[in-house]
Enzyme design. Structure first.
Site, mmCIF file in Angstrom:
data_model
loop_
_atom_site.group_PDB
_atom_site.id
_atom_site.type_symbol
_atom_site.label_atom_id
_atom_site.label_comp_id
_atom_site.label_asym_id
_atom_site.label_seq_id
_atom_site.Cartn_x
_atom_site.Cartn_y
_atom_site.Cartn_z
ATOM 1 N N SER A 131 0.857 -1.196 0.000
ATOM 2 C CA SER A 131 0.000 0.000 0.000
ATOM 3 C C SER A 131 0.884 1.235 0.000
ATOM 4 O O SER A 131 2.038 1.185 0.457
ATOM 5 C CB SER A 131 -0.862 0.006 1.263
ATOM 6 O OG SER A 131 -1.497 1.256 1.423
ATOM 7 N N TYR A 142 -2.131 -0.923 10.728
ATOM 8 C CA TYR A 142 -2.280 -1.254 9.302
ATOM 9 C C TYR A 142 -1.073 -0.796 8.462
ATOM 10 O O TYR A 142 -0.475 -1.611 7.746
ATOM 11 C CB TYR A 142 -3.566 -0.637 8.732
ATOM 12 C CG TYR A 142 -3.661 -0.830 7.245
ATOM 13 C CD1 TYR A 142 -3.913 -2.093 6.697
ATOM 14 C CD2 TYR A 142 -3.452 0.232 6.359
ATOM 15 C CE1 TYR A 142 -3.967 -2.281 5.325
ATOM 16 C CE2 TYR A 142 -3.506 0.051 4.990
ATOM 17 C CZ TYR A 142 -3.764 -1.205 4.476
ATOM 18 O OH TYR A 142 -3.808 -1.391 3.110
HETATM 19 N N1 LIG Z 1 -8.713 -0.447 -1.141
HETATM 20 C C1 LIG Z 1 -7.682 0.316 -0.768
HETATM 21 O O1 LIG Z 1 -7.827 1.539 -0.577
HETATM 22 C C2 LIG Z 1 -6.311 -0.294 -0.625
HETATM 23 C C3 LIG Z 1 -5.208 0.566 -0.659
HETATM 24 C C4 LIG Z 1 -3.950 0.016 -0.522
HETATM 25 C C5 LIG Z 1 -3.774 -1.333 -0.370
HETATM 26 N N2 LIG Z 1 -4.852 -2.161 -0.342
HETATM 27 C C6 LIG Z 1 -4.623 -3.592 -0.158
HETATM 28 O O2 LIG Z 1 -5.279 -4.304 -1.190
HETATM 29 C C7 LIG Z 1 -5.561 -5.631 -0.744
HETATM 30 C C8 LIG Z 1 -6.973 -6.005 -1.134
HETATM 31 O O3 LIG Z 1 -7.867 -5.161 -0.480
HETATM 32 P P1 LIG Z 1 -9.217 -4.600 -1.156
HETATM 33 O O4 LIG Z 1 -9.102 -3.148 -1.218
HETATM 34 O O5 LIG Z 1 -9.515 -5.349 -2.385
HETATM 35 O O6 LIG Z 1 -10.233 -4.926 0.021
HETATM 36 P P2 LIG Z 1 -11.589 -5.786 0.048
HETATM 37 O O7 LIG Z 1 -12.490 -5.309 -1.037
HETATM 38 O O8 LIG Z 1 -12.033 -5.690 1.463
HETATM 39 O O9 LIG Z 1 -11.136 -7.268 -0.305
HETATM 40 C C9 LIG Z 1 -10.489 -8.087 0.634
HETATM 41 C C10 LIG Z 1 -10.440 -9.497 0.106
HETATM 42 O O10 LIG Z 1 -9.806 -10.311 1.088
HETATM 43 C C11 LIG Z 1 -10.654 -11.396 1.448
HETATM 44 N N3 LIG Z 1 -10.499 -11.650 2.881
HETATM 45 C C12 LIG Z 1 -10.691 -10.795 3.909
HETATM 46 N N4 LIG Z 1 -10.437 -11.405 5.075
HETATM 47 C C13 LIG Z 1 -10.092 -12.676 4.781
HETATM 48 C C14 LIG Z 1 -9.708 -13.806 5.548
HETATM 49 N N5 LIG Z 1 -9.650 -13.765 6.896
HETATM 50 N N6 LIG Z 1 -9.406 -14.957 4.908
HETATM 51 C C15 LIG Z 1 -9.468 -15.031 3.558
HETATM 52 N N7 LIG Z 1 -9.822 -14.003 2.770
HETATM 53 C C16 LIG Z 1 -10.126 -12.843 3.376
HETATM 54 C C17 LIG Z 1 -12.052 -10.949 1.090
HETATM 55 O O11 LIG Z 1 -12.843 -12.089 0.743
HETATM 56 P P3 LIG Z 1 -14.071 -12.574 1.690
HETATM 57 O O12 LIG Z 1 -15.015 -11.418 1.716
HETATM 58 O O13 LIG Z 1 -14.585 -13.791 0.999
HETATM 59 O O14 LIG Z 1 -13.414 -12.871 2.976
HETATM 60 C C18 LIG Z 1 -11.795 -10.095 -0.140
HETATM 61 O O15 LIG Z 1 -11.707 -10.898 -1.285
HETATM 62 C C19 LIG Z 1 -5.294 -5.629 0.770
HETATM 63 O O16 LIG Z 1 -4.057 -6.258 1.015
HETATM 64 C C20 LIG Z 1 -5.210 -4.153 1.130
HETATM 65 O O17 LIG Z 1 -4.361 -3.917 2.211
HETATM 66 C C21 LIG Z 1 -6.133 -1.661 -0.471
#
Ligand SMILES: NC(=O)c1ccc[n+]([C@@H]2O[C@H](COP(=O)([O-])OP(=O)(O)OC[C@H]3O[C@@H](n4cnc5c(N)ncnc54)[C@H](OP(=O)(O)O)[C@@H]3O)[C@@H](O)[C@H]2O)c1
Length: 253
Positions: free
Chosen positions: A132, A145
């Site tokens: 991130s 985080y």
């Molecule tokens: N969105 C942002 O602003 C942002 C910015 C920088 C970095 N990131 C990084 O991007 C990555 C993906 O995040 P996202 O933004 O796509 O968030 P998201 O929409 O909340 O997606 C998270 C994913 O992880 C899965 N997940 C959550 N808890 C889990 C668990 N205990 N076991 C297995 N799967 C789990 C969820 O599936 P289920 O619902 O089926 O559990 C979902 O597919 C993360 O590493 C985050 O730190 C995000």
């Protein structure tokens, strides 16, 4: 293989691979992973969904076993699963923070170990670790985080150097705030970050995918403003970045 691909960046990254005809093993903790697999199959490739909790050793190991039992070659592994947690450190639950550390740090190390020990003897493979922009600054009111993502960034860069002669590449993706369920799941809807305009998840996934395929060490995911912020973060003192982030991340209720 892609971890955390039920929704958000994981699912968008899966679509990028599907467009290039890769079959995909994908994991999530809810039944939404099966719907995500249907979405990927509609793009004309095979999808292998697996439901397991990435916060536990057994959950991580079960996705790896599921993958190896498919007896398919591993061209690329995307270590994407990650969660956030907003709120003042004095108020947040220790259990929630330790769960975040388990998913974002321990789980990433665990799955990367399996992937690396599988890829290196084959002499090929690509690894994408989703970090991130938070890795480049202190993140008050998401105090655990940001450092968990700093771990992912430096872990990726360290591993990349170790594996330089092996045929296995490592790339880190550093997205800025992106339009997924992430901030809502982190309880940050009432913060300025939670309610402000975000980067397009399709763009961020495309940038991550291209950086992985082009063997870049890292890429900042997002628009020009996000890339400029990452550039500025290289020279802005930590206390200044911390004060700016505190204003934007503090919950309003
Ligand atoms: N969105 C942002 O602003 C942002 C910015 C920088 C970095 N990131 C990084 O991007 C990555 C993906 O995040 P996202 O933004 O796509 O968030 P998201 O929409 O909340 O997606 C998270 C994913 O992880 C899965 N997940 C959550 N808890 C889990 C668990 N205990 N076991 C297995 N799967 C789990 C969820 O599936 P289920 O619902 O089926 O559990 C979902 O597919 C993360 O590493 C985050 O730190 C995000």
């Amino acid at each position: 293989m892609i971890t955390g691909a039920s929704s958000g960046l994981g699912l968008e990254l899966a679509k990028q691979f599907a467009q290039d005809n890769y079959d995909i093993a994908l994991s999530g903790s809810s039944d939404r992973i099966f719907e995500a697999a249907d979405t990927i199959r509609d793009l004309g490739v095979e999808a292998y969904p697996h439901k397991a909790d990435a916060a536990t050793f057994d959950g991580v190991e079960s996705f790896w076993s599921f993958f190896t039992e498919l007896k398919r070659p591993l061209d690329a592994a995307v270590l994407n699963v990650g969660i956030g947690l907003g709120g003042a450190f004095t108020d947040t639950d220790l259990e929630d923070e330790l769960r975040l550390v388990s998913i974002n740090i321990s789980g990433t190390v665990h799955m990367t170990k399996r992937v690396v020990q599988h890829m290196v003897p084959n002499g090929r493979g690509r690894i994408l670790i989703v970090s991130s922009i938070s890795a480049t600054q202190p993140t008050p009111y998401e105090t655990v985080y940001g450092p968990s993502k700093a771990f992912g960034y430096m872990f990726a860069e360290s591993l990349r150097e170790e594996l330089r002669q092996t045929g296995v590449t490592v790339t880190a993706l550093l997205p800025g705030a992106t339009d997924t369920n992430f901030h809502s799941n982190a309880g940050m809807d009432s913060s300025e970050i939670g309610s402000s305009k975000k980067n397009d998840k399709v763009l961020v996934a495309k940038q991550g995918y291209e950086a992985l395929m082009n063997d870049e060490d890292h890429v900042v995911g997002g628009d020009e403003e996000t890339k400029q912020q990452a550039e500025d973060n290289r020279t802005t003192p930590e206390p200044v970045k911390a004060a700016n982030h505190a204003k934007r991340a503090r919950l309003q209720n």
